[in-house]
Design a protein around this motif. Structure first.
Motif, PDB file in Angstrom:
ATOM      1  N   LEU A  45      31.223 -12.336  42.791  1.00  0.00           N
ATOM      2  CA  LEU A  45      29.914 -12.054  42.417  1.00  0.00           C
ATOM      3  C   LEU A  45      29.518 -11.147  43.388  1.00  0.00           C
ATOM      4  CD1 LEU A  45      27.904 -12.646  40.131  1.00  0.00           C
ATOM      5  CD2 LEU A  45      26.866 -14.491  41.745  1.00  0.00           C
ATOM      6  N   THR A  46      28.962 -10.008  42.898  1.00  0.00           N
ATOM      7  CA  THR A  46      28.231  -8.998  43.760  1.00  0.00           C
ATOM      8  C   THR A  46      29.345  -7.805  44.642  1.00  0.00           C
ATOM      9  OG1 THR A  46      26.527 -10.138  44.030  1.00  0.00           O
ATOM     10  CG2 THR A  46      26.588  -8.275  45.427  1.00  0.00           C
ATOM     11  N   ASP A  47      30.282  -8.406  45.284  1.00  0.00           N
ATOM     12  CA  ASP A  47      31.377  -7.718  45.920  1.00  0.00           C
ATOM     13  C   ASP A  47      32.526  -8.071  45.463  1.00  0.00           C
ATOM     14  OD1 ASP A  47      31.673 -10.171  46.943  1.00  0.00           O
ATOM     15  OD2 ASP A  47      31.731  -9.526  49.016  1.00  0.00           O
TER      16      ASP A  47
ATOM     17  N   PRO B  66      23.711 -13.732  46.750  1.00  0.00           N
ATOM     18  CA  PRO B  66      24.474 -12.666  45.686  1.00  0.00           C
ATOM     19  C   PRO B  66      25.655 -12.870  45.781  1.00  0.00           C
ATOM     20  CG  PRO B  66      22.432 -11.764  46.932  1.00  0.00           C
ATOM     21  CD  PRO B  66      22.647 -13.023  47.692  1.00  0.00           C
ATOM     22  N   TYR B  67      26.272 -13.504  47.029  1.00  0.00           N
ATOM     23  CA  TYR B  67      27.806 -13.559  47.089  1.00  0.00           C
ATOM     24  C   TYR B  67      28.390 -15.009  46.956  1.00  0.00           C
ATOM     25  CZ  TYR B  67      26.416  -9.321  49.465  1.00  0.00           C
ATOM     26  OH  TYR B  67      25.907  -8.151  49.809  1.00  0.00           O
TER      27      TYR B  67
ATOM     28  N   ALA C 253      22.121 -14.741  38.048  1.00  0.00           N
ATOM     29  CA  ALA C 253      20.632 -13.675  38.359  1.00  0.00           C
ATOM     30  C   ALA C 253      20.909 -13.459  39.566  1.00  0.00           C
ATOM     31  CB  ALA C 253      19.836 -14.414  37.633  1.00  0.00           C
ATOM     32  N   GLN C 254      21.406 -14.092  40.441  1.00  0.00           N
ATOM     33  CA  GLN C 254      21.213 -14.020  42.043  1.00  0.00           C
ATOM     34  C   GLN C 254      22.221 -12.667  42.346  1.00  0.00           C
ATOM     35  OE1 GLN C 254      19.391 -15.513  44.428  1.00  0.00           O
ATOM     36  NE2 GLN C 254      18.260 -16.286  42.670  1.00  0.00           N
ATOM     37  N   GLY C 255      23.182 -12.392  41.651  1.00  0.00           N
ATOM     38  CA  GLY C 255      24.260 -11.532  41.869  1.00  0.00           C
ATOM     39  C   GLY C 255      23.933 -10.133  41.285  1.00  0.00           C
ATOM     40  N   GLU C 256      24.910  -9.328  41.335  1.00  0.00           N
ATOM     41  CA  GLU C 256      24.978  -7.839  40.661  1.00  0.00           C
ATOM     42  C   GLU C 256      25.908  -7.605  40.072  1.00  0.00           C
ATOM     43  OE1 GLU C 256      24.429  -5.253  44.114  1.00  0.00           O
ATOM     44  OE2 GLU C 256      22.570  -6.380  44.858  1.00  0.00           O
ATOM     45  N   GLY C 257      26.635  -8.455  39.439  1.00  0.00           N
ATOM     46  CA  GLY C 257      27.731  -8.387  38.379  1.00  0.00           C
ATOM     47  C   GLY C 257      29.033  -9.073  38.993  1.00  0.00           C
ATOM     48  N   ALA C 258      30.081  -8.992  38.202  1.00  0.00           N
ATOM     49  CA  ALA C 258      31.320  -9.549  38.517  1.00  0.00           C
ATOM     50  C   ALA C 258      32.347  -8.522  38.853  1.00  0.00           C
ATOM     51  CB  ALA C 258      31.903 -10.353  37.162  1.00  0.00           C
ATOM     52  N   TYR C 259      33.125  -8.586  39.874  1.00  0.00           N
ATOM     53  CA  TYR C 259      34.178  -7.840  40.337  1.00  0.00           C
ATOM     54  C   TYR C 259      35.517  -8.748  40.331  1.00  0.00           C
ATOM     55  CZ  TYR C 259      31.532  -4.080  42.449  1.00  0.00           C
ATOM     56  OH  TYR C 259      30.650  -3.091  42.550  1.00  0.00           O
ATOM     57  N   ASP C 260      36.621  -7.884  40.007  1.00  0.00           N
ATOM     58  CA  ASP C 260      38.062  -8.724  40.092  1.00  0.00           C
ATOM     59  C   ASP C 260      38.168  -9.884  39.229  1.00  0.00           C
ATOM     60  OD1 ASP C 260      39.036  -7.004  41.976  1.00  0.00           O
ATOM     61  OD2 ASP C 260      38.158  -8.301  43.646  1.00  0.00           O
ATOM     62  N   TYR C 261      37.446  -9.707  37.993  1.00  0.00           N
ATOM     63  CA  TYR C 261      37.496 -10.603  36.978  1.00  0.00           C
ATOM     64  C   TYR C 261      38.717 -10.970  36.336  1.00  0.00           C
ATOM     65  CZ  TYR C 261      36.064 -12.977  32.375  1.00  0.00           C
ATOM     66  OH  TYR C 261      36.091 -13.854  31.477  1.00  0.00           O
ATOM     67  N   VAL C 262      39.158 -12.376  36.224  1.00  0.00           N
ATOM     68  CA  VAL C 262      40.396 -12.645  35.892  1.00  0.00           C
ATOM     69  C   VAL C 262      40.140 -13.927  34.604  1.00  0.00           C
ATOM     70  CG1 VAL C 262      40.783 -13.868  37.819  1.00  0.00           C
ATOM     71  CG2 VAL C 262      42.712 -13.621  36.047  1.00  0.00           C
ATOM     72  N   GLU C 263      40.697 -13.893  33.327  1.00  0.00           N
ATOM     73  CA  GLU C 263      40.607 -15.031  32.664  1.00  0.00           C
ATOM     74  C   GLU C 263      41.885 -15.382  31.966  1.00  0.00           C
ATOM     75  OE1 GLU C 263      39.771 -13.321  28.197  1.00  0.00           O
ATOM     76  OE2 GLU C 263      37.855 -13.603  29.444  1.00  0.00           O
ATOM     77  N   LEU C 264      42.038 -16.635  31.770  1.00  0.00           N
ATOM     78  CA  LEU C 264      42.937 -17.076  30.666  1.00  0.00           C
ATOM     79  C   LEU C 264      42.325 -17.677  29.487  1.00  0.00           C
ATOM     80  CD1 LEU C 264      45.309 -19.021  33.114  1.00  0.00           C
ATOM     81  CD2 LEU C 264      45.569 -16.669  32.572  1.00  0.00           C
ATOM     82  N   ARG C 265      42.620 -17.115  28.218  1.00  0.00           N
ATOM     83  CA  ARG C 265      42.284 -17.630  26.850  1.00  0.00           C
ATOM     84  C   ARG C 265      43.132 -17.967  25.975  1.00  0.00           C
ATOM     85  NH1 ARG C 265      37.136 -14.449  24.427  1.00  0.00           N
ATOM     86  NH2 ARG C 265      36.989 -13.753  26.657  1.00  0.00           N
TER      87      ARG C 265
END
Length: 417
Positions: free
Chosen positions: A389-391, A303-304, A257-269
């Protein structure tokens, strides 16, 4: 007024401690007490369901589909024994049934906790990320594994990362996995190598590595990830009927909630069936961030606050399983951030463990081990996720190794490895 879960506990004669112990197993013992649950704990499911209905006072987001911000292709490093992989299948293509069963134990006493053992299989140059992690050592359907992320966000690394004081050697086999919100192949590089490669970007070593991989902002985390709390006070070991209602750990909502969304998202599933006679899984990881020291104030939410999440979908637990003793997710604010380089705010800090690779002027954790509960022979999904987060700049990194089946059955726990 008592809430529904408290009324349920009082009506059945269960204390909070009894609720907790009814789902736990004795650590360090071969025998399992998973079957020693009480009929009373299941007697009044109606009131317990009321607790589920009242459980979400935190952030309530609708998780979006696991859309990729870009498909990763093979990324190769310049030296350091680092090789890239091309495991870039979309998570949406993963089969729903059946899941493979990795390394089963003998069909013995059903109450015996006897997880399987298997040899390392990441000794060759073509080892996949899941083999480097300690999985997929026999003939399997590779479609149950998926990597989603921007180009270059994941590599398989061979050998030690860093100088002689670095503890970051493989924990199992010869290789481990590196995920990064920047260029993962540059993580093992020295500050001097980075400066030569990016003279403007790395003119100040405290601001390097800082990569924008060009991915779009994610307002929501991909399903099944969600920061939504399951309850204000209880988790899913206290109240098993809360499983499936959100993040059982209740650790993500405040930070997200402190941030403004996710950038450069990476996942292994991955999806797999838990072996018989097994009630827990474990894995090792370490987290690093170049947000330290310039863009962090330890202990203060901002936020960061780049975040690493290990999300488990199980009959025992749905949610983040890697968090610190204060129920914070793994970020630059985590109490586990033991290695801190000298800075204006901490001139006496010293972190020789980070010398010789890209985090030399920043901060990171020790090797940590997470253990989380599962149920024998169920199908689980496990997601390792990392994002800015945020940036989209100032890279953060997680390294992963040594997945294993084990015994525990209790609440997820992360400890120094």
């Amino acid at each position: 007024m008592l809430d529904a879960m408290t009324r349920w506990a009082l009506a059945t004669g269960l204390s909070a401690a009894a609720l907790l112990s009814s789902g736990c197993q004795v650590r360090g013992l071969i025998g399992s007490n998973e079957s020693a649950t009480t009929d009373d704990a299941e007697a009044d499911s109606g009131d317990a369901a009321d607790a589920v209905g009242q459980s979400s006072d935190g952030v309530d987001t609708a998780a979006s589909s696991a859309a990729s911000g870009g498909e990763d292709s093979a990324a190769s490093a310049s030296g350091g024994g680092t090789t890239g992989t091309a495991d870039d299948e979309s998570t949406s293509d993963m089969p729903t049934d059946p899941a493979p069963l990795f390394d089963v134990a003998p069909d013995d006493d059903p109450n015996l906790c006897a997880p399987p053992t298997f040899p390392s299989c990441d000794g060759n140059d073509g080892a996949t990320w899941y083999q480097a992690l300690g999985l997929g050592c026999s003939d399997i359907d590779e479609s149950v594994f998926a990597h989603t992320g921007e180009l270059g966000s994941m590599i398989v690394h061979e050998g030690r990362m860093g100088g002689e004081a670095s503890p970051f050697a493989p924990r199992e086999g010869e290789r481990f996995v590196i995920l990064s919100t920047g260029r993962a192949a540059e993580v093992p590089m020295t500050p001097e190598e980075l400066s030569a490669l990016h003279p403007l970007e790395c003119d100040d070593p405290q601001q390097c590595p800082s990569s924008d991989l060009g991915g779009a902002l994610r307002d929501f985390l991909p399903e099944p990830l969600t920061p939504r709390r399951v309850h204000d006070e209880l988790d899913c070991i206290d109240a098993p009927l809360l499983v499936g209602e959100g993040d059982c750990s209740n650790s993500l909502a405040e930070h997200w909630a402190q941030g403004e969304g996710a950038y450069d998202y990476v996942e292994l599933r991955m999806r797999t069936q838990v072996p018989p006679h097994t009630d827990a899984l474990s894995f090792d990881f370490a987290f690093f961030s170049s947000e330290y020291p310039l863009y962090t104030e330890h202990g203060v939410l901002t936020p960061y606050n780049d975040m690493y999440i290990a999300w488990l979908e199980s009959e025992s637990w749905t949610g983040n399983v890697s968090f610190d003793d204060e129920m914070n997710p793994i970020t630059v604010q985590s109490v586990f951030l033991d290695y801190r380089s000298p800075s204006a705010d901490c001139p006496d800090c010293d972190a020789p463990e980070l010398e010789g690779f890209s985090m030399q002027h920043h901060a990171g954790t020790k090797w940590l081990t997470t253990k989380a509960p599962v149920k024998a022979e169920e199908t689980i999904e496990l997601v390792f996720a990392l994002f800015d987060l945020t940036d989209s700049v100032f890279d953060s990194v997680v390294v992963l190794d040594n997945f294993d089946w084990t015994c525990s059955g209790g609440r997820p726990i992360t400890t120094e490895g």
